[in-house]
Design an enzyme around this catalytic site. Structure first.
Site, PDB file in Angstrom:
ATOM      1  N   LYS A   1     -25.153  -7.342 -42.040  1.00  0.00           N
ATOM      2  CA  LYS A   1     -25.575  -8.097 -40.850  1.00  0.00           C
ATOM      3  C   LYS A   1     -24.365  -8.381 -39.936  1.00  0.00           C
ATOM      4  CE  LYS A   1     -27.524 -11.263 -43.537  1.00  0.00           C
ATOM      5  NZ  LYS A   1     -27.298 -10.563 -44.827  1.00  0.00           N
ATOM      6  N   THR A   2     -23.272  -8.848 -40.536  1.00  0.00           N
ATOM      7  CA  THR A   2     -22.072  -9.131 -39.729  1.00  0.00           C
ATOM      8  C   THR A   2     -21.532  -7.839 -39.124  1.00  0.00           C
ATOM      9  OG1 THR A   2     -21.571 -10.800 -41.401  1.00  0.00           O
ATOM     10  CG2 THR A   2     -19.842 -10.333 -39.799  1.00  0.00           C
TER      11      THR A   2
ATOM     12  N   ASP B   1     -23.916 -16.809 -38.428  1.00  0.00           N
ATOM     13  CA  ASP B   1     -24.359 -16.448 -39.779  1.00  0.00           C
ATOM     14  C   ASP B   1     -25.079 -17.650 -40.394  1.00  0.00           C
ATOM     15  OD1 ASP B   1     -24.704 -14.806 -41.900  1.00  0.00           O
ATOM     16  OD2 ASP B   1     -22.628 -14.844 -42.600  1.00  0.00           O
TER      17      ASP B   1
ATOM     18  N   THR C   1     -30.516 -15.211 -44.638  1.00  0.00           N
ATOM     19  CA  THR C   1     -31.074 -14.678 -45.883  1.00  0.00           C
ATOM     20  C   THR C   1     -32.440 -15.328 -46.119  1.00  0.00           C
ATOM     21  OG1 THR C   1     -29.803 -16.417 -46.949  1.00  0.00           O
ATOM     22  CG2 THR C   1     -28.903 -14.194 -47.065  1.00  0.00           C
TER      23      THR C   1
ATOM     24  N   ARG D   1     -21.811  -4.206 -50.040  1.00  0.00           N
ATOM     25  CA  ARG D   1     -20.662  -5.041 -50.418  1.00  0.00           C
ATOM     26  C   ARG D   1     -20.342  -4.863 -51.897  1.00  0.00           C
ATOM     27  NH1 ARG D   1     -21.582 -10.596 -48.739  1.00  0.00           N
ATOM     28  NH2 ARG D   1     -20.588 -10.051 -46.773  1.00  0.00           N
TER      29      ARG D   1
HETATM   30  P1  ADP Z   1     -23.600  -9.367 -44.498  1.00  0.00           P
HETATM   31  O1  ADP Z   1     -23.131  -9.901 -43.177  1.00  0.00           O
HETATM   32  O2  ADP Z   1     -25.030  -8.899 -44.459  1.00  0.00           O
HETATM   33  O3  ADP Z   1     -23.354 -10.306 -45.648  1.00  0.00           O
HETATM   34  P2  ADP Z   1     -21.424  -7.457 -44.158  1.00  0.00           P
HETATM   35  O4  ADP Z   1     -21.694  -6.977 -42.768  1.00  0.00           O
HETATM   36  O5  ADP Z   1     -20.302  -8.426 -44.336  1.00  0.00           O
HETATM   37  O6  ADP Z   1     -22.758  -8.026 -44.834  1.00  0.00           O
HETATM   38  O7  ADP Z   1     -21.188  -6.145 -45.072  1.00  0.00           O
HETATM   39  C1  ADP Z   1     -20.537  -6.189 -46.327  1.00  0.00           C
HETATM   40  C2  ADP Z   1     -19.620  -4.979 -46.467  1.00  0.00           C
HETATM   41  O8  ADP Z   1     -20.409  -3.789 -46.587  1.00  0.00           O
HETATM   42  C3  ADP Z   1     -18.697  -4.772 -45.277  1.00  0.00           C
HETATM   43  O9  ADP Z   1     -17.439  -4.319 -45.734  1.00  0.00           O
HETATM   44  C4  ADP Z   1     -19.397  -3.697 -44.470  1.00  0.00           C
HETATM   45  O10 ADP Z   1     -18.542  -2.976 -43.671  1.00  0.00           O
HETATM   46  C5  ADP Z   1     -20.060  -2.852 -45.552  1.00  0.00           C
HETATM   47  N1  ADP Z   1     -21.309  -2.269 -45.050  1.00  0.00           N
HETATM   48  C6  ADP Z   1     -22.491  -2.911 -44.968  1.00  0.00           C
HETATM   49  N2  ADP Z   1     -23.445  -2.078 -44.495  1.00  0.00           N
HETATM   50  C7  ADP Z   1     -22.840  -0.897 -44.278  1.00  0.00           C
HETATM   51  C8  ADP Z   1     -23.319   0.359 -43.796  1.00  0.00           C
HETATM   52  N3  ADP Z   1     -24.605   0.545 -43.475  1.00  0.00           N
HETATM   53  N4  ADP Z   1     -22.444   1.383 -43.664  1.00  0.00           N
HETATM   54  C9  ADP Z   1     -21.149   1.190 -44.037  1.00  0.00           C
HETATM   55  N5  ADP Z   1     -20.636   0.027 -44.521  1.00  0.00           N
HETATM   56  C10 ADP Z   1     -21.468  -1.013 -44.630  1.00  0.00           C
END
Ligand code: ADP
Length: 352
Positions: free
Chosen positions: A85-86, A130, A179, A238
């Protein structure tokens, strides 16, 4: 489960600290970006792996607003932690050729926090909040008019001198991530033009994500090793990245190599007590509890109390993956084990 003996010992940084799970949802220090920039997040929609439909609808919205030279509609992203998401918010800002201010709802306590944030935004800038479900009511009310009319409706003064003041702010895009979609009020949800769920990733997409990051880290990864890692990653990028990093530790310390082989991956997973389905000790305790008390469905709070875990963590982190594997079933009266889950527990008993 066999724990390998190695030059890495109990105090190693690679073993999860007490209370933290390598397959958990908490953000560990190692998840933050590498300062040398070698471990980059994808910066464009093309680099973002998987979820083609989601990317198409975001691409359409971006292209349309660039065409109209307007700012992008507000976007709500929901799904489990670690699904991107981030990353999406940051890359949307990049694609919109603007910047993104990142914050967490838990940091926005007083009205002046959100007012300060909104007044500080540049035209067309993106504000990423977030855990947006944690915003308090007062903050949400200030956001309503900001999101809809780009105005701040504020009450100023005190007692008899109280009056309403409306202040114009720059046009901006709010990207909210959560979430817990159900915890977001309807008026708030209605103000998002786009509401997208991010699902768990397929094993094939996780394999591509692992290859992408292996390449960023200067590692070679064997096909079979990649497949084992992807299958153990609980559908979550992640976790895939963490497991890749743990495997790198093993490859470098044990084999003096930058190649991630099948043996290296197996050793790394064993060391973290993660099995080939991506289940760790918390997951196993959860389903074992259902296995040993299988006279009928058990309420989540009762399971949480028996295991000494937080019921919200069990509901939002442990259960979704067990449900996806088809190991447990949610009924109105509580949780119970499926036949697949029972089979898994029977095999587990044989291993002990
Ligand atoms: P969230 O905000 O949903 O908790 P993040 O955006 O922080 O998740 O993602 C967690 C990690 O996984 C980061 O290092 C991100 O770059 C990697 N990541 C997540 N989705 C992808 C994707 N579709 N392709 C490549 N890397 C991804």
């Amino acid at each position: 489960m066999a724990i390998i003996s190695s030059s890495l010992n109990e105090s190693d940084s690679s073993r999860p600290k007490k209370g933290l799970r390598i397959v958990g949802s908490e953000i560990l220090p190692e998840d933050t970006e590498n300062k040398k920039g070698r471990f980059n997040r994808p910066e464009t929609l093309t680099e973002f792996i998987g979820h083609e439909e989601l990317k198409q609808s975001i691409r359409l919205a971006i292209d349309a607003s660039l065409y109209r030279e307007e700012c992008l509609e507000h976007i709500l992203l929901y799904g489990q932690p670690g699904l991107g998401k981030t990353t999406l918010a940051l890359l949307i800002a990049n694609e919109m050729k603007t910047t993104c201010k990142v914050t967490n709802a838990s940091l926005i306590e007083r009205p002046r926090d959100i007012v300060g944030l909104l007044l500080g935004l540049k035209s067309n800038e993106i504000l990423f909040i977030d855990e947006i479900h944690r915003l308090n009511n007062l903050t949400q009310e200030i956001l309503y008019s900001a999101m809809e009319d780009f105005k701040l409706d504020l009450t100023v003064g005190a007692n008899r001198g109280t009056r309403l003041r409306s202040i114009n702010i720059k046009k901006f895009t709010l990207i909210g991530a959560t979430t817990k979609l159900a915890s977001i009020s309807n008026p708030m949800r209605d103000r998002f033009g786009i509401c997208q769920k991010i699902e768990l990733y397929s094993v094939t997409d996780l394999e591509s994500i692992i290859s992408y990051y292996a390449n960023c880290l200067g590692l070679k990864i064997e096909k079979e090793a990649n497949s084992i890692l992807a299958n153990s990653s609980r559908g979550t990028p992640r976790i895939a990245l963490r497991l890749l990093k743990r495997s790198r530790d093993f490859a470098q310390v044990m084999k003096n190599s930058n190649t991630i082989s099948k043996d290296v991956v197996k050793s790394a997973l064993n060391y973290q007590r993660i099995d080939n389905k991506g289940l760790d000790q918390t997951d196993r305790r959860f389903i074992n509890f259902l296995f040993e008390n299988n006279s009928g469905p058990i309420g989540l709070d009762a399971i949480a109390a028996a295991l000494g875990e937080d019921s919200s963590m069990l509901e939002f982190v442990v259960e979704p993956y067990l449900l996806q594997l088809g190991f447990i079933v949610r009924t109105p009266r509580g949780r119970k084990l499926s036949s697949l889950g029972e089979q898994y527990c029977n095999e587990l008993q044989k291993d002990i």
